[in-house]
Motif scaffolding. Structure first.
Motif, mmCIF file in Angstrom:
data_model
loop_
_atom_site.group_PDB
_atom_site.id
_atom_site.type_symbol
_atom_site.label_atom_id
_atom_site.label_comp_id
_atom_site.label_asym_id
_atom_site.label_seq_id
_atom_site.Cartn_x
_atom_site.Cartn_y
_atom_site.Cartn_z
ATOM 1 N N UNK A 104 0.838 -1.200 0.000
ATOM 2 C CA UNK A 104 0.000 0.000 0.000
ATOM 3 C C UNK A 104 0.874 1.252 0.000
ATOM 4 N N UNK A 105 1.958 1.212 0.779
ATOM 5 C CA UNK A 105 2.835 2.378 0.865
ATOM 6 C C UNK A 105 3.568 2.630 -0.447
ATOM 7 N N UNK A 106 4.122 1.586 -1.036
ATOM 8 C CA UNK A 106 4.875 1.789 -2.274
ATOM 9 C C UNK A 106 3.973 2.256 -3.411
ATOM 10 N N UNK A 107 2.729 1.828 -3.415
ATOM 11 C CA UNK A 107 1.814 2.287 -4.454
ATOM 12 C C UNK A 107 1.449 3.761 -4.263
ATOM 13 N N UNK A 108 1.467 4.248 -3.016
ATOM 14 C CA UNK A 108 1.190 5.664 -2.755
ATOM 15 C C UNK A 108 2.297 6.569 -3.280
ATOM 16 N N UNK A 109 3.500 5.996 -3.457
ATOM 17 C CA UNK A 109 4.658 6.815 -3.835
ATOM 18 C C UNK A 109 5.228 6.423 -5.201
ATOM 19 N N UNK A 110 4.383 5.903 -6.110
ATOM 20 C CA UNK A 110 4.899 5.444 -7.399
ATOM 21 C C UNK A 110 5.507 6.569 -8.224
ATOM 22 N N UNK A 111 5.032 7.796 -8.050
ATOM 23 C CA UNK A 111 5.574 8.891 -8.867
ATOM 24 C C UNK A 111 7.025 9.205 -8.500
ATOM 25 N N UNK A 112 7.491 8.661 -7.375
ATOM 26 C CA UNK A 112 8.877 8.888 -6.956
ATOM 27 C C UNK A 112 9.794 7.730 -7.358
ATOM 28 N N UNK A 113 9.232 6.758 -8.059
ATOM 29 C CA UNK A 113 9.947 5.517 -8.367
ATOM 30 C C UNK A 113 10.403 5.479 -9.819
ATOM 31 N N UNK A 114 11.458 4.678 -10.067
ATOM 32 C CA UNK A 114 11.978 4.521 -11.428
ATOM 33 C C UNK A 114 10.949 3.909 -12.370
ATOM 34 N N UNK A 115 10.108 3.016 -11.832
ATOM 35 C CA UNK A 115 9.108 2.327 -12.646
ATOM 36 C C UNK A 115 7.740 2.442 -11.978
ATOM 37 N N UNK A 116 6.951 3.451 -12.334
ATOM 38 C CA UNK A 116 5.649 3.658 -11.690
ATOM 39 C C UNK A 116 4.611 2.593 -12.027
ATOM 40 N N UNK A 117 4.905 1.705 -12.985
ATOM 41 C CA UNK A 117 3.886 0.766 -13.459
ATOM 42 C C UNK A 117 3.797 -0.515 -12.649
ATOM 43 N N UNK A 118 4.811 -0.823 -11.849
ATOM 44 C CA UNK A 118 4.796 -2.081 -11.099
ATOM 45 C C UNK A 118 5.112 -1.858 -9.641
ATOM 46 N N UNK A 119 5.504 -2.919 -8.958
ATOM 47 C CA UNK A 119 5.891 -2.831 -7.550
ATOM 48 C C UNK A 119 7.410 -2.754 -7.442
ATOM 49 N N UNK A 120 7.897 -2.524 -6.222
ATOM 50 C CA UNK A 120 9.338 -2.496 -6.000
ATOM 51 C C UNK A 120 9.970 -3.848 -6.320
ATOM 52 N N UNK A 121 9.280 -4.928 -5.959
ATOM 53 C CA UNK A 121 9.806 -6.261 -6.256
ATOM 54 C C UNK A 121 9.795 -6.556 -7.751
ATOM 55 N N UNK A 122 8.772 -6.103 -8.469
ATOM 56 C CA UNK A 122 8.751 -6.259 -9.928
ATOM 57 C C UNK A 122 9.998 -5.625 -10.536
ATOM 58 N N UNK A 123 10.267 -4.414 -10.109
ATOM 59 C CA UNK A 123 11.407 -3.655 -10.629
ATOM 60 C C UNK A 123 12.733 -4.332 -10.261
ATOM 61 N N UNK A 124 12.876 -4.729 -8.986
ATOM 62 C CA UNK A 124 14.117 -5.351 -8.532
ATOM 63 C C UNK A 124 14.394 -6.659 -9.263
ATOM 64 N N UNK A 125 13.358 -7.453 -9.466
ATOM 65 C CA UNK A 125 13.535 -8.724 -10.177
ATOM 66 C C UNK A 125 14.003 -8.479 -11.605
ATOM 67 N N UNK A 126 13.379 -7.517 -12.272
ATOM 68 C CA UNK A 126 13.706 -7.268 -13.670
ATOM 69 C C UNK A 126 15.139 -6.773 -13.852
ATOM 70 N N UNK A 127 15.546 -5.780 -13.064
ATOM 71 C CA UNK A 127 16.873 -5.206 -13.295
ATOM 72 C C UNK A 127 17.999 -6.138 -12.834
ATOM 73 N N UNK A 128 17.654 -7.149 -12.018
ATOM 74 C CA UNK A 128 18.667 -8.124 -11.609
ATOM 75 C C UNK A 128 18.630 -9.392 -12.456
ATOM 76 N N UNK A 129 17.793 -9.393 -13.500
ATOM 77 C CA UNK A 129 17.785 -10.493 -14.452
ATOM 78 C C UNK A 129 16.991 -11.712 -14.051
#
Length: 291
Positions: A104-129
């Motif tokens: 809930x918290x990370x979705x409230x702050x998506x405009x401050x994130x590198x990838x506003x379209x997903x979650x923090x874990x989505x982003x971390x998984x992708x950039x780490x391959x």
């Protein structure tokens, strides 16, 4: 590795072993700071260890800054020759990954994130391959972590993954920090994982939450009655994935004073670890399983 010494005003000397974190740099910083502490230099009021550095606070009315600098520098070559062994403990920390509160918290702050379209874990998984979030979560919890520093916020541990450098997970911090992070969030920034000891602002990616408090200034929690801060540098952590039912069970046990963290006493030997990281980690985790 070249040690850098700098003054911090009239009352501090900052000693940086390396400009990037490594276990070798950590152990040299630990040895050097311990030597300064054991020397009982008149005027020293505080020694503050960090990831690959430390700071000495002193009273300039007792010892002049240049004299303090000379005394600290005199220990450098001795520190490099010290045995890199540490009697410590490995601790199992339960983590409810993909919990509803950090989500809930990370979705409230998506405009401050590198990838506003997903979650923090989505982003971390992708950039780490990693193909899936589940694969990334497994990589996060499958090997132990080394507590290299406690601080910045009271009781907050910085954890460094005990794997080969080319296998370490790396995730940048948010583009702009959040104004809110749930207490006990398991976060990630750069090469460090952490646990937010209190609720507050933060910029680390949020992966989950632990039901196990790590800081209690009132010292009411059963395992924090002797000292309000749970972690200390040199501790080793093994994350344990849990579900909502287990999260609720542990939370209730903490509240009624019956929860006891799973801990085993171990020796960390840096040379043995570097010689066989996989085998050494397996022995650490075996000790925890036998506890």
């Amino acid at each position: 590795m070249k040690t850098r010494y700098t003054y911090g005003g009239d009352e501090h000397i900052y000693v940086e072993i390396d400009d990037e974190m490594s276990l070798d740099a950590f152990f040299i910083a630990l040895s050097l700071s311990n030597m300064v502490r054991e020397a009982n230099i008149p005027g020293v009021t505080e020694i503050l260890p960090a990831n690959a550095s430390f700071e000495v606070r002193f009273d300039p009315d007792v010892i002049a800054p240049d004299s303090m600098m000379e005394k600290i520098k005199a220990f450098e070559h001795q520190a490099e020759a010290q045995e890199k062994r540490l009697d410590t403990r490995i601790i199992e920390i339960p983590v409810y990954y993909e919990d509803p509160w950090t989500h809930e918290t990370l979705m409230r702050f998506r405009e401050r994130h590198q990838d506003p379209t997903g979650s923090d874990l989505d982003y971390a998984a992708r950039i780490n391959g990693y193909e899936t979030v589940a694969d990334f979560i497994e990589a996060h919890h499958s090997q132990p972590w080394f507590v290299s520093m406690v601080g910045f916020v009271s009781g907050l541990p910085f954890l460094y993954q005990l794997v080969e450098r080319d296998k370490q997970l790396e995730v940048p911090k948010y583009l702009r920090p959040r104004t809110d992070t749930p207490k006990l969030t398991v976060g990630y920034g750069g090469c460090f994982s952490c646990i937010y000891s209190v609720r507050g602002a933060g910029g680390y990616q949020m992966f989950g939450i632990t039901p196990m408090p790590i800081y209690d200034p009132e010292q009411k929690i059963s395992y924090l009655k002797d000292f309000m801060v749970f972690f200390k540098p040199g501790d080793i952590v093994k994350w344990k994935p849990i579900d909502r039912a287990e999260y609720d069970r542990i939370t209730e046990a903490v509240e009624d004073g019956t929860y006891t963290p799973r801990i085993a006493e171990v020796e960390f030997d840096l040379d043995a670890f570097n010689d066989d990281m996989t085998g050494f980690n397996a022995k650490l985790m075996e000790a925890l399983n036998d506890a």
